[in-house]
Design a protein around this motif. Structure first.
Motif, PDB file in Angstrom:
ATOM      1  N   VAL A 262       0.814  -1.221   0.000  1.00  0.00           N
ATOM      2  CA  VAL A 262       0.000   0.000   0.000  1.00  0.00           C
ATOM      3  C   VAL A 262       0.846   1.269   0.000  1.00  0.00           C
ATOM      4  CG1 VAL A 262      -1.891  -1.200   1.139  1.00  0.00           C
ATOM      5  CG2 VAL A 262      -0.254   0.113   2.527  1.00  0.00           C
ATOM      6  N   GLY A 263       2.160   1.123  -0.120  1.00  0.00           N
ATOM      7  CA  GLY A 263       3.016   2.295  -0.274  1.00  0.00           C
ATOM      8  C   GLY A 263       3.419   2.980   1.010  1.00  0.00           C
ATOM      9  N   GLN A 264       3.182   2.349   2.169  1.00  0.00           N
ATOM     10  CA  GLN A 264       3.606   2.970   3.431  1.00  0.00           C
ATOM     11  C   GLN A 264       5.118   2.902   3.547  1.00  0.00           C
ATOM     12  OE1 GLN A 264       5.188   1.514   6.204  1.00  0.00           O
ATOM     13  NE2 GLN A 264       5.112   3.376   7.429  1.00  0.00           N
ATOM     14  N   CYS A 265       5.706   4.014   3.994  1.00  0.00           N
ATOM     15  CA  CYS A 265       7.152   4.064   4.200  1.00  0.00           C
ATOM     16  C   CYS A 265       7.489   4.810   5.489  1.00  0.00           C
ATOM     17  CB  CYS A 265       7.839   4.716   3.006  1.00  0.00           C
ATOM     18  SG  CYS A 265       9.642   4.773   3.148  1.00  0.00           S
ATOM     19  N   ASP A 266       7.122   6.092   5.540  1.00  0.00           N
ATOM     20  CA  ASP A 266       7.477   6.931   6.684  1.00  0.00           C
ATOM     21  C   ASP A 266       6.297   7.255   7.596  1.00  0.00           C
ATOM     22  OD1 ASP A 266      10.189   7.215   5.838  1.00  0.00           O
ATOM     23  OD2 ASP A 266       9.517   8.651   4.321  1.00  0.00           O
ATOM     24  N   GLY A 267       5.086   7.080   7.095  1.00  0.00           N
ATOM     25  CA  GLY A 267       3.910   7.492   7.848  1.00  0.00           C
ATOM     26  C   GLY A 267       3.364   6.403   8.755  1.00  0.00           C
ATOM     27  N   PRO A 268       2.181   6.643   9.342  1.00  0.00           N
ATOM     28  CA  PRO A 268       1.582   5.689  10.270  1.00  0.00           C
ATOM     29  C   PRO A 268       0.942   4.511   9.554  1.00  0.00           C
ATOM     30  CG  PRO A 268       0.130   7.557   9.974  1.00  0.00           C
ATOM     31  CD  PRO A 268       1.369   7.868   9.197  1.00  0.00           C
ATOM     32  N   PHE A 269       0.721   3.423  10.316  1.00  0.00           N
ATOM     33  CA  PHE A 269       0.057   2.247   9.758  1.00  0.00           C
ATOM     34  C   PHE A 269      -0.651   1.480  10.863  1.00  0.00           C
ATOM     35  CE2 PHE A 269       4.514   1.362  10.602  1.00  0.00           C
ATOM     36  CZ  PHE A 269       4.485   0.216  11.392  1.00  0.00           C
ATOM     37  N   HIS A 270      -1.687   0.762  10.453  1.00  0.00           N
ATOM     38  CA  HIS A 270      -2.471  -0.092  11.354  1.00  0.00           C
ATOM     39  C   HIS A 270      -2.990  -1.244  10.512  1.00  0.00           C
ATOM     40  CE1 HIS A 270      -5.433  -1.519  14.216  1.00  0.00           C
ATOM     41  NE2 HIS A 270      -6.423  -1.223  13.400  1.00  0.00           N
ATOM     42  N   ASN A 271      -2.256  -2.350  10.515  1.00  0.00           N
ATOM     43  CA  ASN A 271      -2.591  -3.487   9.681  1.00  0.00           C
ATOM     44  C   ASN A 271      -3.177  -4.609  10.538  1.00  0.00           C
ATOM     45  OD1 ASN A 271      -1.485  -2.070   7.545  1.00  0.00           O
ATOM     46  ND2 ASN A 271       0.542  -2.993   7.795  1.00  0.00           N
ATOM     47  N   GLU A 272      -4.406  -5.012  10.229  1.00  0.00           N
ATOM     48  CA  GLU A 272      -5.096  -6.041  10.997  1.00  0.00           C
ATOM     49  C   GLU A 272      -4.745  -7.410  10.418  1.00  0.00           C
ATOM     50  OE1 GLU A 272      -9.242  -4.951  11.110  1.00  0.00           O
ATOM     51  OE2 GLU A 272      -8.707  -2.830  11.367  1.00  0.00           O
ATOM     52  N   ILE A 273      -4.266  -8.306  11.289  1.00  0.00           N
ATOM     53  CA  ILE A 273      -3.672  -9.566  10.834  1.00  0.00           C
ATOM     54  C   ILE A 273      -4.143 -10.718  11.715  1.00  0.00           C
ATOM     55  CG2 ILE A 273      -1.490 -10.771  10.381  1.00  0.00           C
ATOM     56  CD1 ILE A 273      -0.139  -8.003  10.277  1.00  0.00           C
ATOM     57  N   LYS A 274      -4.458 -11.839  11.092  1.00  0.00           N
ATOM     58  CA  LYS A 274      -4.775 -13.057  11.835  1.00  0.00           C
ATOM     59  C   LYS A 274      -3.567 -13.988  11.840  1.00  0.00           C
ATOM     60  CE  LYS A 274      -9.774 -13.246  11.842  1.00  0.00           C
ATOM     61  NZ  LYS A 274     -10.959 -14.120  11.696  1.00  0.00           N
ATOM     62  N   LEU A 275      -3.437 -14.735  12.953  1.00  0.00           N
ATOM     63  CA  LEU A 275      -2.259 -15.580  13.168  1.00  0.00           C
ATOM     64  C   LEU A 275      -2.693 -17.022  13.411  1.00  0.00           C
ATOM     65  CD1 LEU A 275       0.874 -15.606  13.669  1.00  0.00           C
ATOM     66  CD2 LEU A 275       0.325 -15.303  16.108  1.00  0.00           C
ATOM     67  N   SER A 276      -2.001 -17.960  12.772  1.00  0.00           N
ATOM     68  CA  SER A 276      -2.313 -19.378  12.944  1.00  0.00           C
ATOM     69  C   SER A 276      -1.973 -19.837  14.359  1.00  0.00           C
ATOM     70  CB  SER A 276      -1.545 -20.221  11.924  1.00  0.00           C
ATOM     71  OG  SER A 276      -0.143 -20.110  12.148  1.00  0.00           O
ATOM     72  N   ASP A 277      -2.552 -20.956  14.768  1.00  0.00           N
ATOM     73  CA  ASP A 277      -2.325 -21.468  16.116  1.00  0.00           C
ATOM     74  C   ASP A 277      -0.856 -21.794  16.373  1.00  0.00           C
ATOM     75  OD1 ASP A 277      -4.988 -21.222  16.731  1.00  0.00           O
ATOM     76  OD2 ASP A 277      -5.479 -23.335  16.379  1.00  0.00           O
ATOM     77  N   ASP A 278      -0.156 -22.279  15.347  1.00  0.00           N
ATOM     78  CA  ASP A 278       1.259 -22.598  15.543  1.00  0.00           C
ATOM     79  C   ASP A 278       2.162 -21.385  15.391  1.00  0.00           C
ATOM     80  OD1 ASP A 278       1.331 -22.162  12.801  1.00  0.00           O
ATOM     81  OD2 ASP A 278       1.719 -24.258  12.269  1.00  0.00           O
ATOM     82  N   GLY A 279       1.569 -20.234  15.020  1.00  0.00           N
ATOM     83  CA  GLY A 279       2.341 -19.002  14.916  1.00  0.00           C
ATOM     84  C   GLY A 279       3.244 -18.908  13.713  1.00  0.00           C
TER      85      GLY A 279
END
Length: 440
Positions: A262-279
């Motif tokens: 999405v082109g983020q480099c220097d600015g703020p970000f908030h990325n929502e992510i799901k994680l598997s049980d084994d990580g």
């Protein structure tokens, strides 16, 4: 007579009720840099006019926004020294505007992926082989304009899928469809969002959810608590998250990959992510090129002792953010609070002098055997002043009545238990505080 500052900070729009954050940054820009503030915002309120030195009434989603904004900003030529984009609606057009003004900002041409969930999935699929090699699952997707589209997607994904608007936040319109659910009912719930696009996405089979938050190279991971069932709304955010080293690496890889797309480099970000049980595997729910909602940057202030809004302003005036956060001082959580049963509610229903949050916190501390002072309320706000109908089982964030920020001292229990217990204790405390009027 108001003295006009020699330099100005430009703020392009803000999300929902984040006017307090705008005030916080405007105050800091003036105190630290002697900068006034220009805000661009559709239908600005009187309070905005009091906070900012100049207010321009423009909609960042309107056709011709950039040219119209340049024309309205011409009178400030030579005084605009820095700018920020503070809303999802403005993430692309606002970045284009700052580029045209020759102000520091992250890439505008890639910003659409941080606004449209459809555009982000398109970008993911272009780089699918690379992402999967990094342990990032790339879910299938399809645009939906009718129940027939849902039926076709369902045939290919019998284990379940998600239907959601392409360009809406706060979990509005998100519906989980499982085997046997009515597709007509699911489509009717997203129908109001068809004008902005609706997509189907393959169900991400990971239960745990986090967000990769930060600004520039500075990052941290926030643990997200969501409701289970048909409406997976956010009910709490927790800092710091409790992760094994390999789980953190997986989330960082996924979060950084989303930033690249999405082109983020220097600015703020908030990325929502799901994680598997084994990580070992992760999947991006959605990326955002703006500070996290649900008071997460304020949680960081309580947990780590750093003001990220100040850091953001410093960065656009030329000071790089620190490389990492200090060690956490305590746990902090933002908790969404609802009602015990479907009802009409307004904050005026609460008796004068009643303190339902204090009562709920006291009950939570007793239930968990916490020592005196270990659990503290750090913030509280009613989410709407008007009387409205609220569902006991929240369908989106509009079905909550209040937001509380609480902290738990290190070594005094598990903040996740605090969140669950506080949410369980709150409805009774609220009903008790409203007892007379509710009966009437």
């Amino acid at each position: 007579m108001k003295i006009q500052p020699s330099c100005l900070l430009l703020i392009v729009d803000y999300n929902l009720s984040r006017i307090d954050d705008v005030a916080h940054m405007a105050h800091y820009a003036r105190e630290r840099y002697g900068a006034g503030t220009v805000l661009i915002r559709p239908a600005p309120s009187e309070r905005v006019a009091r906070i900012c030195d100049h207010v321009i009434d423009l909609d960042p989603l309107a056709d011709g926004f950039v040219e119209a904004a340049l024309e309205r900003l011409a009178r400030f030529s030579g005084r605009l020294r820095a700018g920020i984009v503070f809303s999802d609606n403005a993430v692309q057009s606002g970045a284009e505007l700052l580029e045209r003004l020759d102000l520091a900002v992250d890439c505008a041409s890639l910003a659409a992926g941080a606004f449209s969930k459809h555009e982000y999935r398109v970008a993911e699929h272009r780089t699918r082989e690379i992402l999967e090699a990094q342990g990032v699952m790339v879910p299938d997707y399809a645009q939906a304009e009718s129940v027939d589209d849902l039926q076709r997607f369902c045939a290919d994904h019998p284990d379940g899928f998600v239907v959601k608007p392409s360009c809406e936040g706060n979990n509005r319109g998100v519906v989980v469809v499982r085997d046997g659910d009515s597709l007509d009912a699911a489509f009717s719930e997203v129908a109001p969002y068809l004008h902005g696009g609706v997509i189907c996405e393959a169900f991400i089979p990971y239960a745990r959810e986090f967000s990769f938050d930060g600004i520039g190279a500075l990052s941290f991971i926030t643990e997200k608590v969501s409701a289970t069932g048909r409406y997976p709304v956010e009910v709490a955010q927790i800092l710091p998250s409790r992760l094994e080293a390999h789980e953190q690496r997986t989330l960082v890889r996924a979060g950084r990959a989303a930033n690249l797309l999405v082109g983020q480099c220097d600015g703020p970000f908030h990325n929502e992510i799901k994680l598997s049980d084994d990580g070992l595997r992760a999947a991006v729910v959605e990326p955002n090129r703006r500070p996290a909602g649900m008071k997460i940057w304020w949680l960081a202030r309580w947990a780590y002792g750093i003001d990220l809004f100040h850091t953001w302003i410093d960065s656009v005036f030329g000071s790089a953010p620190p490389a990492q956060l200090p060690e956490p001082e305590r746990f902090a959580a933002a908790v969404m609070l609802g009602v015990a049963q479907d009802r009409l509610f307004s904050p005026q229903d609460v008796r004068v002098g009643a303190k339902p949050l204090d009562d709920a916190i006291a009950a939570t501390a007793r239930a968990l055997g916490l020592r005196d002072g270990a659990l503290q309320a750090r913030g509280f706000e009613w989410l709407a002043a008007e009387r409205r109908f609220v569902h006991a089982i929240a369908r989106d964030n509009a079905d909550f009545v209040a937001l509380a920020i609480v902290t738990l001292e290190s070594g005094d229990g598990d903040i996740r238990d605090v969140v669950a217990t506080l949410r369980a204790q709150w409805p009774a405390a609220l009903d008790a505080a409203c007892e007379t009027r509710a009966a009437a």
